[in-house]
Design a protein around this motif. Structure first.
Motif, short mmCIF file in Angstrom:
data_model
loop_
_atom_site.label_atom_id
_atom_site.label_comp_id
_atom_site.label_asym_id
_atom_site.label_seq_id
_atom_site.Cartn_x
_atom_site.Cartn_y
_atom_site.Cartn_z
N ASP A 115 0.86 -1.19 0.00
CA ASP A 115 0.00 0.00 0.00
C ASP A 115 0.90 1.24 0.00
O ASP A 115 1.65 1.46 0.95
N SER A 116 0.79 2.04 -1.07
CA SER A 116 1.72 3.19 -1.20
C SER A 116 1.14 4.47 -0.62
O SER A 116 1.87 5.43 -0.37
N ASN A 117 -0.19 4.53 -0.41
CA ASN A 117 -0.77 5.82 0.00
C ASN A 117 -1.47 5.74 1.36
O ASN A 117 -2.30 6.59 1.68
N ASP A 124 -3.84 4.04 2.72
CA ASP A 124 -5.28 3.86 2.95
C ASP A 124 -5.59 2.42 3.38
O ASP A 124 -6.75 2.03 3.49
N GLY A 150 -3.69 -2.35 -0.74
CA GLY A 150 -2.59 -2.42 -1.70
C GLY A 150 -2.95 -1.67 -2.97
O GLY A 150 -4.13 -1.48 -3.26
N ASP A 151 -1.92 -1.25 -3.72
CA ASP A 151 -2.22 -0.51 -4.96
C ASP A 151 -1.07 -0.69 -5.96
O ASP A 151 -0.02 -1.24 -5.63
CA CA Z 1 -3.45 2.08 -1.13
#
Ligand code: CA
Ligand code: TEU
Length: 578
Positions: free
Chosen positions: A22-24, A26, A29-30
């Protein structure tokens, strides 16, 4: 002839997008998170990435309910992010395989909204609609098929007074492949991605797409059950091979990769029709015979002991059949629908966990076929803690099942307790918790330490099982997997195209699973002590007398001069000579 092909010499790494990185912050995962970890996959030695569904979806079944096949769900990112991922993979000589889920769409798809809007809709025939039948003056579903996620496979639609078919959740209506518009729309969606550089597809329950006309009742397998498994009428329907050939014609100009998921088919002759090299259908398929080895008489969440003998028989059956018939195996032990094999089929006890992980890597990694490694399997990840409360689980399969049985057996606490134990062993959520990158909070799954929690709780094992700690450890499961994949590449003739045989009589051996690979003068013997016991076996019995090179080993005592080999718990050795 070997019928050599790039996809036979590949290793695939499966990413579950919601849980990889998860890069942001929230908690989901993205795609940017995936891009930040491509080198982990490259260093492992996999050259193909299978990315689970990232398309627009209401997420009823974690994206296996798609509402737009040509757009990305915002929780994962954008079309531009996908282009970046493709670029990052391609510049490393890697490929991207996406998840084609076309046996059904989401009920939120525009196609279904149109289809259910009226009986005269041009989309009506894109799905399976039926008036049902009248029994004792009551309107009932057209047949006795059950849904994999509980209840009937038919959902009543009040506005147009008909039922629609959904082999999975009611939010996953089955597409009607008898309708040529559906076939064309699927082909268009495939080309949309192939033209963007996607290298092929994993095809979800692809053997279900052709249904027997008339929707006949299923035979009664479980007289006490309200519904029956109808797969005899849709797991290998009359037009399946015509439809699979159609998918092949779309992929052919791109030399596109295909792996079909084929639940409910156990006859290799039937499977061969889909994966024979000259069949012009699929490159390979996932069968379910191994992953159902510990399913009891009442299906997945009922108990049956793991049997090493059955495991060996089944492995040999598929290895030999494909070799003798120019077919090809997709080799897998884990994925997002299966629990962690260290816990499920070996031992996740602290003193046995690492050895178990290496044994499973050796078992899979030296067979003929294309190995698939599921995220976390390279670390020897284990199941979630047995103490997890049901409120920690997220999977519709388990939650619907629990809803059903807790009503059905409300007066049978013993039966319910048994189901709770099976949930711990086989719940799909066991393999869907966040990937364990480090021992920092949430296992390093979330970059930005925002206030959000991951969509599903992190397995507390991240403190002792994580990529960072294993990267520096030559004795780790990760290092062992890297070595296995390196050996596959170094001995490609032997391990990819060679013959498979069980070492004589190990079928009856309670602890040892030994198999031989051979190609011309080269041969290798893989010996696995699939037990927590210390065992000795003579080199004569294992047919490894004379001069051999040790390619890999763990927890074993192998001396040139000795007549026996001594295996510690979950010990293994791979011997080679030519
Ligand atoms: Ca994310
Ligand atoms: O799985 C198909 C399938 O057969 C599984 O649902 C299997 O029966 C069950 O998980 C055994 O534990 C595919 C996808 O892999 C799965 O994630 C989806 O839920 C399903 O299809 C519906 O799309």
């Amino acid at each position: 002839p070997d019928n050599r092909a790039w996809w036979k010499e590949s290793t695939v790494y499966q990413i579950y997008p919601a849980s990889f990185k998860d890069s942001n912050g929230d908690g989901i995962g993205d795609i940017p998170g995936i891009i930040s970890r491509v080198d982990h996959i490259h260093k492992l030695g996999a050259n193909v990435v299978w990315l689970g569904p990232i398309f627009k979806s209401p997420q009823i079944d974690m994206g296996y309910d798609i509402s737009d096949y040509c757009d990305i769900d915002p929780q994962y990112g954008t079309l531009a992010d996908v282009q970046n991922l493709i670029e990052e993979l391609h510049k490393r000589g890697m490929k991207l395989v996406m998840d084609l889920v076309v046996n059904h769409s989401s009920s939120e798809h525009e196609w279904f909204k149109q289809s259910r809007s009226s009986k005269d809709s041009p989309y009506r025939n894109w799905y399976h609609w039926h008036p049902g039948k009248v029994v004792d003056g009551k309107r009932v579903p057209p047949n006795n098929w059950g849904s994999y996620f509980g209840g009937s496979a038919w959902e009543w639609d009040e506005p147009t007074q008909e039922y629609y078919l959904h082999i999975f959740a009611k939010e996953q209506p089955d597409l009607n492949w008898e309708c040529q518009d559906v076939v064309d729309a699927v082909h268009d969606a495939m080309r949309f991605w192939l033209n963007r550089g996607v290298d092929g597809f994993r095809m979800d329950v692809i053997n279900f797409i052709s249904k027997v006309p008339g929707y006949p009742d299923a035979s009664i397998q479980d007289p006490d059950a309200p519904y029956q498994n109808g797969s005899e009428h849709y797991a290998k329907g009359p037009r399946l091979h015509e439809f699979l050939h159609g998918l092949w014609t779309v992929l052919k100009p791109y030399d596109g990769f295909s792996v079909g998921e084929m639940p409910g088919v156990k006859e290799p002759t039937e499977i061969l029709k889909s994966v024979g090299f000259s069949r012009e259908e699929l490159n390979m398929i996932f069968h379910f015979e191994l992953v159902e080895i510990d399913h009891g008489s009442e299906g997945k969440f009922s108990h049956r002991d793991f049997s090493l003998r059955r495991f060996k028989e089944t492995t040999e059956k598929w290895q030999n059949f494909m070799y003798q018939n120019s077919g090809w195996n997709a080799l897998y032990l884990e994925n997002h629908d299966q629990s962690r094999t260290v816990s499920r089929w070996c031992s996740d006890a602290p003193e046995h966990r690492v050895a178990s992980a290496k044994l499973l890597a050796a078992c899979l990694g030296f067979q003929a076929g294309t190995p698939f490694i599921y995220q976390g399997q390279e670390l020897g990840t284990v199941n979630v803690p047995k103490e997890w409360d049901l409120s920690e689980y997220r999977d519709i399969e388990l939650l619907n099942h629990w809803k059903e049985v807790s009503q059905q057996y409300s007066d049978n606490p013993k039966k319910l307790a048994q189901y709770r134990i099976e949930y711990q062993k086989k719940a799909r959520d066991n393999s869907r918790t966040p990937m364990q990158w480090s021992d920092s909070p949430h296992g390093g799954f979330m970059d930005a330490e925002g206030t959000a929690e991951p969509w599903i709780k992190t397995n507390p094992s991240y403190k002792i099982i994580n990529a960072a700690q294993q990267e520096g450890d030559p004795e780790s499961p990760l290092a062992f997997w890297q070595n296995v994949l390196r050996l596959r590449k170094e001995y490609v003739d032997l391990f990819v195209y060679g013959k498979f045989e069980l070492v004589n009589d190990t079928l009856n051996d309670e602890e040892i699973f030994a198999y031989r690979r051979s190609y011309g003068k080269e041969e290798a013997v893989v010996v696995l002590n699939w037990s927590a016991k210390e065992v000795k076996r003579s080199k004569v019995a294992l047919e490894v007398s004379g001069e051999w090179v040790t390619l890999a080993s763990n927890n074993v005592e192998f001396d040139e001069g000795a007549s026996d080999i001594r295996f510690l718990p979950w010990g293994l050795i791979i011997l080679y000579r030519k």
